[in-house]
Design a protein around this motif. Structure first.
Motif, PDB file in Angstrom:
ATOM      1  N   TRP A   1       0.840  -1.209   0.000  1.00 19.20           N
ATOM      2  CA  TRP A   1       0.000   0.000   0.000  1.00 19.20           C
ATOM      3  C   TRP A   1       0.870   1.252   0.000  1.00 19.20           C
ATOM      4  CZ3 TRP A   1      -1.888   4.114   3.072  1.00 19.20           C
ATOM      5  CH2 TRP A   1      -3.194   4.533   2.799  1.00 19.20           C
ATOM      6  N   ASN A   2       1.876   1.248   0.900  1.00 25.05           N
ATOM      7  CA  ASN A   2       2.781   2.395   0.956  1.00 25.05           C
ATOM      8  C   ASN A   2       3.584   2.539  -0.336  1.00 25.05           C
ATOM      9  OD1 ASN A   2       2.010   3.219   3.510  1.00 25.05           O
ATOM     10  ND2 ASN A   2       3.575   1.976   4.556  1.00 25.05           N
ATOM     11  N   GLY A   3       3.939   1.392  -0.920  1.00 26.42           N
ATOM     12  CA  GLY A   3       4.637   1.440  -2.205  1.00 26.42           C
ATOM     13  C   GLY A   3       3.778   2.069  -3.277  1.00 26.42           C
TER      14      GLY A   3
ATOM     15  N   GLU B   1      -2.271  14.351   5.013  1.00 29.36           N
ATOM     16  CA  GLU B   1      -1.666  15.681   4.941  1.00 29.36           C
ATOM     17  C   GLU B   1      -2.280  16.465   3.769  1.00 29.36           C
ATOM     18  OE1 GLU B   1       2.698  17.855   4.818  1.00 29.36           O
ATOM     19  OE2 GLU B   1       2.511  15.765   4.123  1.00 29.36           O
ATOM     20  N   ASP B   2      -2.753  17.675   4.099  1.00 30.33           N
ATOM     21  CA  ASP B   2      -3.244  18.603   3.066  1.00 30.33           C
ATOM     22  C   ASP B   2      -2.261  19.766   3.017  1.00 30.33           C
ATOM     23  OD1 ASP B   2      -4.517  20.374   1.403  1.00 30.33           O
ATOM     24  OD2 ASP B   2      -6.505  20.071   2.301  1.00 30.33           O
ATOM     25  N   LYS B   3      -1.410  19.769   2.013  1.00 28.54           N
ATOM     26  CA  LYS B   3      -0.341  20.776   1.946  1.00 28.54           C
ATOM     27  C   LYS B   3      -0.887  22.173   1.726  1.00 28.54           C
ATOM     28  CE  LYS B   3       3.091  17.502   0.288  1.00 28.54           C
ATOM     29  NZ  LYS B   3       4.044  17.132  -0.807  1.00 28.54           N
ATOM     30  N   ASN B   4      -2.064  22.295   1.143  1.00 28.30           N
ATOM     31  CA  ASN B   4      -2.642  23.617   0.901  1.00 28.30           C
ATOM     32  C   ASN B   4      -3.018  24.307   2.199  1.00 28.30           C
ATOM     33  OD1 ASN B   4      -2.418  23.332  -1.892  1.00 28.30           O
ATOM     34  ND2 ASN B   4      -4.421  22.290  -2.019  1.00 28.30           N
ATOM     35  N   THR B   5      -3.437  23.507   3.201  1.00 23.02           N
ATOM     36  CA  THR B   5      -3.871  24.088   4.477  1.00 23.02           C
ATOM     37  C   THR B   5      -2.929  23.761   5.624  1.00 23.02           C
ATOM     38  OG1 THR B   5      -5.222  22.141   4.956  1.00 23.02           O
ATOM     39  CG2 THR B   5      -6.271  23.949   3.744  1.00 23.02           C
TER      40      THR B   5
ATOM     41  N   ILE C   1      -9.694   8.012   0.042  1.00 24.13           N
ATOM     42  CA  ILE C   1      -9.283   9.411  -0.016  1.00 24.13           C
ATOM     43  C   ILE C   1      -8.255   9.538  -1.127  1.00 24.13           C
ATOM     44  CG2 ILE C   1      -7.454   9.098   1.699  1.00 24.13           C
ATOM     45  CD1 ILE C   1      -8.116  11.903   2.760  1.00 24.13           C
ATOM     46  N   GLU C   2      -8.239  10.667  -1.796  1.00 20.23           N
ATOM     47  CA  GLU C   2      -7.278  10.842  -2.878  1.00 20.23           C
ATOM     48  C   GLU C   2      -5.860  10.624  -2.365  1.00 20.23           C
ATOM     49  OE1 GLU C   2      -7.616  14.226  -5.488  1.00 20.23           O
ATOM     50  OE2 GLU C   2      -9.728  14.466  -4.927  1.00 20.23           O
ATOM     51  N   THR C   3      -5.052   9.942  -3.200  1.00 21.54           N
ATOM     52  CA  THR C   3      -3.696   9.598  -2.756  1.00 21.54           C
ATOM     53  C   THR C   3      -2.836  10.828  -2.486  1.00 21.54           C
ATOM     54  OG1 THR C   3      -3.042   9.401  -5.076  1.00 21.54           O
ATOM     55  CG2 THR C   3      -3.662   7.368  -3.931  1.00 21.54           C
ATOM     56  N   ARG C   4      -3.172  11.966  -3.100  1.00 22.18           N
ATOM     57  CA  ARG C   4      -2.357  13.155  -2.882  1.00 22.18           C
ATOM     58  C   ARG C   4      -2.462  13.666  -1.446  1.00 22.18           C
ATOM     59  NH1 ARG C   4      -5.466  18.052  -3.969  1.00 22.18           N
ATOM     60  NH2 ARG C   4      -7.623  17.508  -4.560  1.00 22.18           N
ATOM     61  N   TYR C   5      -3.501  13.203  -0.693  1.00 20.69           N
ATOM     62  CA  TYR C   5      -3.641  13.605   0.700  1.00 20.69           C
ATOM     63  C   TYR C   5      -2.969  12.605   1.668  1.00 20.69           C
ATOM     64  CZ  TYR C   5      -7.254  16.865  -0.861  1.00 20.69           C
ATOM     65  OH  TYR C   5      -7.928  17.872  -1.488  1.00 20.69           O
ATOM     66  N   VAL C   6      -2.408  11.516   1.152  1.00 22.92           N
ATOM     67  CA  VAL C   6      -1.909  10.426   2.009  1.00 22.92           C
ATOM     68  C   VAL C   6      -0.387  10.373   1.973  1.00 22.92           C
ATOM     69  CG1 VAL C   6      -1.950   7.950   2.454  1.00 22.92           C
ATOM     70  CG2 VAL C   6      -4.008   9.104   1.615  1.00 22.92           C
ATOM     71  N   ARG C   7       0.219  10.307   3.135  1.00 26.30           N
ATOM     72  CA  ARG C   7       1.673  10.147   3.214  1.00 26.30           C
ATOM     73  C   ARG C   7       2.045   8.663   3.240  1.00 26.30           C
ATOM     74  NH1 ARG C   7       4.458  14.688   5.398  1.00 26.30           N
ATOM     75  NH2 ARG C   7       6.301  13.364   5.411  1.00 26.30           N
ATOM     76  N   GLU C   8       1.487   7.904   4.195  1.00 29.70           N
ATOM     77  CA  GLU C   8       1.763   6.466   4.319  1.00 29.70           C
ATOM     78  C   GLU C   8       0.920   5.880   5.448  1.00 29.70           C
ATOM     79  OE1 GLU C   8       5.629   5.323   5.829  1.00 29.70           O
ATOM     80  OE2 GLU C   8       5.927   7.329   6.683  1.00 29.70           O
ATOM     81  N   ALA C   9       0.972   4.572   5.585  1.00 23.82           N
ATOM     82  CA  ALA C   9       0.342   3.868   6.715  1.00 23.82           C
ATOM     83  C   ALA C   9       1.436   3.388   7.649  1.00 23.82           C
ATOM     84  CB  ALA C   9      -0.482   2.688   6.221  1.00 23.82           C
TER      85      ALA C   9
ATOM     86  N   TYR D   1       5.153  10.208  -6.495  1.00 29.91           N
ATOM     87  CA  TYR D   1       6.513  10.604  -6.855  1.00 29.91           C
ATOM     88  C   TYR D   1       7.053   9.998  -8.144  1.00 29.91           C
ATOM     89  CZ  TYR D   1       6.364  12.070  -1.981  1.00 29.91           C
ATOM     90  OH  TYR D   1       6.001  12.663  -0.807  1.00 29.91           O
ATOM     91  N   VAL D   2       6.287   9.160  -8.844  1.00 33.85           N
ATOM     92  CA  VAL D   2       6.800   8.472 -10.024  1.00 33.85           C
ATOM     93  C   VAL D   2       5.951   8.851 -11.230  1.00 33.85           C
ATOM     94  CG1 VAL D   2       7.308   6.217 -11.050  1.00 33.85           C
ATOM     95  CG2 VAL D   2       7.633   6.577  -8.595  1.00 33.85           C
TER      96      VAL D   2
END
Length: 861
Positions: free
Chosen positions: A364-366, A782-786, A722-730, A373-374
């Motif tokens: 999942w984290n992969g 994580e929401d980088k915008n806020t 949730i959209e992956t852009r909001y997720v760092r990892e589990a 990032y790819v």
């Protein structure tokens, strides 16, 4: 008992184990390839821990499965070796009583006295021969009866064609010199070029006053015939097992397969070991040797029973066929029983699931890393590789679960087979015992004293006293009877052996069986009462065997003899002798045994709550069993699961055989506890609340131009994304710090890298206040915008699919006024699978809203 270790040579014969080992090896090769590809592609997935953990569990399960596979076959051999020697010894015990009684037979004494005076007539010779014939007709276990004079001359034998014993045989001197109740000798000789074997019982015959030696009587036991009978009932034609009987020098004196293990061969025997490997004639055998347990103090001739099977055929049985007819739900429950499985075995599936959950987290984290990032082209390849890694983990987990299931079924099947075998042994012992009762009553009906005295017009008090003395003498030798009764042709009781029943003297027997006794046509006929309460047995249930007493001229019936079987202690002793035993040869705690007749009425039971005479309703299917048939199943009795083996009686020799008019089907049932119902149900309920491996490796929707990736997870049974852009990892929850005054849905603070972030308990927010998991994880949002960053407690991780806009439906209108639901949309995936989609801000706002509402309530209060 000595426990031998498993060896590679032995385990190479475990087909089922080796098949599993081959499957695991193939998966290990797949892991090697995937590890290399993952390293080259930079998927961000770490598999080394997973591979090592799966390998450790696989080896552990294979070890246990090997041990149980061996135990199953060894248990089967042990039961057979046990029955070979113990059934024989029980039979021979009866023979030791026969010879002592027959040696005091007045007809034999008178014959020898006349012989010594040289006054024997042809009629007396014929009468003696008829006497021997009648005895052999009743006790068909004897092939010859031989009579010697006091000088050792053979003067009469039933079968003159036999030459096992001859003039001046050493057994005569042994019997004359011995003060023991019998002499027992095994003879092996050549007759017409064939090996001939006979077990001889001898006893000196003395005058009625006991002072003068008259000769020696010998009874020749049908040794070969008896062992053939035991082997036939024990080993089927399709069974590769070989049963053998060994003498004190480990020489084979009986074999179920003389082409594999010939007579006269000297073979290895290890009665102090649970099992051993022996080589004979270029072939390796798995063997079990058993000594006799003895019976009522009689240990037999010192022989050994041994069962052996060629290694190449020892472990080809499968468990599924044996348990196929058992209710699958009950079988599943029993396989979670802590009574028969250790915690370490019961926890193996949970361990495998935890390992897979850890692998899912890595995959999942992969996927998250690839998404964020790819570039797209490499991403598709990497996601496909990650999916294959997850698939391989699932396959490994499934193999482990199959091995564990096979292990569980092997253990349960051993208990079922053992119960079934014990049930067969129980009816075998019972039929053999009652066979002797049918013999005794017919033989004692021929007692000269009874025939002569009852044949008179008037039976005097002195006649009754003499008959009482004879009955007492017999009963003192044959203690399996509570009482012996002689009655005249009108059914009036003339004599009893047990003085506690003197009140029966003069009573006229009105029982149905007494009337049938007067209808018997020959000296081979006998009758048996129903198993019912009778004043002849202190108003308790028993069987009464009866036979007519005929006039000395054989032309009329002058009375009868009834023998009252002491059923209560005798049946109890039989059942206790066959109770299942554990590895230390001790009775299995909680097991019990029952005899039930054709009317489903209890004859005997070792369970206090199951009483004699009551209706047996626990397993009604036994009523359909035909003679000799068996069944095994799992039953529930008094909140306990039991492995139950049942076997219907099938007679012994001519007793209840085709030529015998007497029929009485009795079923023996052996109950071996498998676990408490409540305890097992509690464990299953607890395990059902554990959420593992919701990850679906087959759910992988390809990238499209308008698609967006969503990271999915489970909170209890709710599937969310949730959209992956909001997720760092589990990450694991091992560094969570709880806060005593935190908001209701804030589980605590978690140290994440160099920060401390709050963790939302989403399960409670959704109304799932009580849920459990062995591997609860935190998804870092994580929401980088806020600059918003927090963690979510999740039960399990899901796939990371691509979703197109037309698959998503907003939920805002649907949930107006519903304060506890943070969902903003739903997506329909893979037919009926419904995914609830959320955003980082909506989750955080919902947590804050609930916290604010809670604070306002406190202010108002």
């Amino acid at each position: 008992m000595h426990k031998q270790p498993l060896t590679d040579d032995l385990t190479s014969h475990f087909k089922q184990v080796n098949d599993f080992h081959s499957s695991i090896s193939q998966l290990q090769h797949a892991w090697d390839s995937l590890a290399l590809l993952a390293q080259l592609s930079g998927t961000g997935s770490e598999m080394e821990h997973t591979r090592s953990a799966f390998n450790t569990i696989s080896n552990d399960v294979l070890k246990h499965l090997s041990q149980e596979t061996l135990r199953k076959t060894a248990a089967q051999l042990s039961s057979k070796a046990f029955e070979i020697i113990n059934l024989l010894v029980r039979n021979l015990f009866e023979r030791t009583a026969d010879i002592g009684f027959f040696a005091t037979d007045d007809d034999v004494r008178d014959y020898l006295s006349q012989y010594m005076q040289d006054t024997l007539s042809d009629e007396q010779q014929d009468a003696m021969h008829f006497r021997f014939e009648e005895y052999q007709k009743k006790y068909t276990v004897y092939e010859n009866i031989v009579l010697f004079d006091s000088q050792g001359q053979l003067i009469h034998q039933l079968d003159a064609s036999q030459n096992t014993l001859d003039h001046f045989d050493p057994i005569v001197a042994l019997a004359q010199q011995s003060t023991a109740p019998y002499i027992e000798r095994f003879y092996q000789s050549e007759v017409n070029g064939h090996t001939y074997k006979s077990l001889i019982y001898a006893h000196e015959v003395r005058s009625r006053d006991g002072r003068k030696p008259l000769g020696v009587l010998c009874l020749c036991f049908k040794f070969v015939n008896e062992l053939d009978t035991i082997f036939h009932n024990l080993i089927s034609e399709s069974d590769w097992s070989v049963g053998v009987l060994l003498d004190e020098q480990r020489n084979v004196i009986a074999s179920s397969d003389i082409y594999q293990i010939p007579l006269g061969a000297t073979i290895c025997a290890e009665p102090d070991q649970d099992w051993f490997i022996s080589r004979f004639s270029g072939r390796e055998y798995l063997c079990v040797t058993k000594r006799s347990e003895g019976y009522q103090g009689y240990l037999g001739p010192g022989w050994l029973g041994q069962a052996m099977i060629p290694l190449e055929h020892a472990f080809h049985h499968t468990m599924r066929d044996m348990v196929a007819h058992i209710d699958s739900e009950i079988l599943h429950k029993v396989m979670r029983s802590p009574l028969i499985f250790s915690d370490s075995l019961l926890s193996i599936p949970k361990q495998a699931a935890s390992i897979q959950s850890k692998l899912n987290q890595s995959v999942w984290n992969g996927n998250i890393w690839q998404s964020n990032y790819v570039d797209t082209q490499q991403k598709n390849f990497s996601k496909t590789l990650l999916c294959e890694i997850s698939n391989t983990g699932h396959k490994t987990q499934q193999i482990i679960e199959q091995m564990v299931s096979e292990l569980y079924q092997t253990v349960v099947s051993v208990m079922l087979e053992n119960s079934s075998f014990c049930a067969q042994m129980a009816v075998d012992i019972m039929d053999r015992n009652l066979y002797e009762r049918a013999n005794d009553v017919r033989w004692w009906a021929l007692t000269h004293d009874f025939r002569e005295r009852l044949g008179q017009n008037q039976v005097s008090d002195d006649d009754k006293l003499k008959m009482t003395e004879v009955l007492e003498y017999i009963n003192n030798l044959y203690t399996v009877y509570d009482n012996l009764i002689v009655f005249d042709r009108q059914g009036e009781v003339m004599a009893v052996s047990n003085h506690r029943y003197n009140h029966l003297l003069g009573m006229h027997l009105q029982d149905e069986w007494a009337g049938r006794t007067r209808s018997c046509l020959s000296t081979q006929d006998y009758v048996v009462s129903a198993f019912e309460k009778t004043p002849l047995y202190n108003d308790e249930c028993t069987y009464i065997y009866a036979a007519p007493i005929r006039h000395l001229d054989n032309n009329s019936i002058v009375g009868g003899i009834a023998i009252v079987f002491d059923s209560k202690p005798q049946f109890q002793a039989m059942l206790k002798d066959v109770v299942p035993r554990d590895g230390d040869d001790a009775p299995v705690t909680g097991s019990f045994t029952v005899f039930v007749n054709e009317q489903l009425s209890v004859i005997s039971s070792t369970h206090q709550a199951i009483t004699i005479g009551e209706d047996f309703e626990l397993m009604p299917a036994i009523s359909k069993l035909k003679e000799g048939e068996q069944l095994f199943d799992i039953a529930i009795y008094q909140n306990t699961y039991y492995a139950v083996g049942a076997h219907a009686s099938y007679g012994y020799r001519e007793y209840k055989g085709p030529q015998d008019s007497y029929r009485n089907k009795v079923v023996a049932l052996i109950f071996t506890p498998l676990g408490k119902v409540d305890e097992i149900n509690h464990r299953i309920r607890a395990e059902s609340q554990l959420i593992h491996n919701k990850f679906n490796p087959n759910l992988f929707l390809q990238y499209g131009q308008d698609t967006q990736e969503y990271a999915t997870f489970y909170v209890a049974d709710t599937w969310m994304g949730i959209e992956t852009r909001y997720v760092r990892e589990a990450v694991d929850e091992d560094q969570l710090l709880t806060l005593p005054e935190a908001a209701p849905f804030i589980a605590g603070m978690h140290a994440y890298r160099n920060e401390v972030i709050p963790v939302i308990d989403l399960a409670r927010m959704l109304g799932h206040e009580h849920y459990f998991t062995d591997y609860r994880q935190i998804v870092v949002i994580e929401d980088k915008n806020t600059s918003l960053k927090f963690g979510l407690f999740v039960s399990a991780l899901g796939e990371i699919p691509y979703l197109s806009p037309n698959q998503i439906q907003p939920m805002n209108a649907l949930f107006k006024g519903v304060s506890h639901n943070p969902g903003v949309a739903v997506a329909n995936i893979a037919q009926s699978s419904m995914l609830t989609l959320v955003t980082a801000q909506s989750l955080w706002n919902k947590a804050l809203t609930v916290r604010t509402a809670g604070q306002e309530e406190q202010v108002m209060v």
